[in-house]
Design an enzyme around this catalytic site. Structure first.
Site, PDB file in Angstrom:
ATOM      1  N   LYS A 166       0.826  -1.209   0.000  1.00 30.56           N
ATOM      2  CA  LYS A 166       0.000   0.000   0.000  1.00 30.56           C
ATOM      3  C   LYS A 166       0.862   1.261   0.000  1.00 30.56           C
ATOM      4  CE  LYS A 166      -4.330  -1.950   1.477  1.00 30.56           C
ATOM      5  NZ  LYS A 166      -5.453  -1.979   2.422  1.00 30.56           N
ATOM      6  N   ARG A 215      -3.402 -10.581   4.532  1.00 32.66           N
ATOM      7  CA  ARG A 215      -3.833 -10.546   3.134  1.00 32.66           C
ATOM      8  C   ARG A 215      -2.700  -9.928   2.315  1.00 32.66           C
ATOM      9  NH1 ARG A 215      -6.415  -6.886  -0.358  1.00 32.66           N
ATOM     10  NH2 ARG A 215      -7.880  -7.851  -1.819  1.00 32.66           N
TER      11      ARG A 215
END
Length: 265
Positions: A211, A244
């Protein structure tokens, strides 16, 4: 101590921020799933709509065309590995559940009673994630008086709503929503204080992989792999139950190391 689970991200999309690709066809995606299975994935998380900031919504019919053939092939090839479906749409969730999905990963932040009902009907699990607004607006909605407290209150309310709709509490999974309606500094604060959410009494999924907030200024281009692996180790220390990730094989190594470290005398 329950062993944390490793969830591999399978983006059946042309525009996801990290591995979206116009050439994400069925053979390519199945090859990725094989790599994940060989690398130690415990769960496949299949998605057909990007949720990156500013991503455009996708009609349900198009999302289903992207994910349903893949779900069916994955269930045949790896029946021992559960499949999660990353969707906010009830028609997509319903067809996925019919095809063998056992987790609905709803990143909308606003799953309604109908979504909870179909999850209950299939005795599936649901991930409820904290966010605000939509992918188009979420990064303009980052004002909090009490970041940790407000997110915890939100997740507690969603757990109660799911249980009120008949979902067993152990079938609810929370996600604090890294990168969703949060600044870089707020994401860091969340990562430092993940244990604050453990007394909600359900599994916690953490999605940090690659991210933007993990990027460092000197990276050109910002690959963010090293930071992701380090951040996932911090997340395990904070009580993450499910990681994840895109980098399954490398993350499995740090998870195995963490388990060994926990068992060391």
């Amino acid at each position: 101590m329950t062993k944390p689970l490793l969830m591999g991200i399978v983006n059946a999309t042309p525009d996801s921020f990290y591995d979206g690709n116009p050439h994400n066809n069925l053979p390519t995606l199945l090859a990725k799933c094989k790599d994940y299975a060989d690398g130690g994935a415990d769960i496949f998380d299949i998605g057909g709509e990007s949720t990156r900031p500013s991503a455009a919504p996708v009609p349900a019919e198009e999302e289903l065309a992207r994910v349903l053939p893949l779900i069916k092939e994955v269930r045949k090839a790896w029946p021992q590995i559960p499949v999660s479906l990353d969707t906010v749409k009830i028609p997509v969730a319903l067809e996925g559940l019919k095809a063998g999905v056992s987790i609905i990963n709803d990143v909308s932040g606003t799953p309604d009673k109908e979504m909870f009902k179909i999850v209950k009907d299939f005795n599936a699990q649901i991930v409820v994630m904290h966010t605000r607004g939509t992918p188009q607006t979420m990064q303009t909605m980052t004002e909090y008086k009490d970041l940790l407290g407000e997110i915890k209150e939100f997740l507690a309310r969603k757990i109660d709503e799911a249980v009120a709709c008949g979902i067993a509490k152990q079938n609810v999974i929370i996600d604090v929503g890294f990168g969703f309606a949060k600044t870089r500094e707020q994401n860091y604060e969340l990562l430092k204080h993940l244990s604050f959410f453990k007394d909600l009494g359900v599994q916690m999924l953490v999605g940090l992989s690659r991210k933007t907030f993990l990027a460092q200024k000197r990276e050109l281009p910002p690959k963010r792999k090293a930071q992701t692996l380090a951040a996932n180790l911090v997340a395990l220390q904070g009580g993450a139950d499910i990681l994840r990730v895109h980098d399954v094989k490398d993350t499995r190594k740090i998870m195995d190391f963490y388990q060994e470290l926990q068992g060391a005398k």
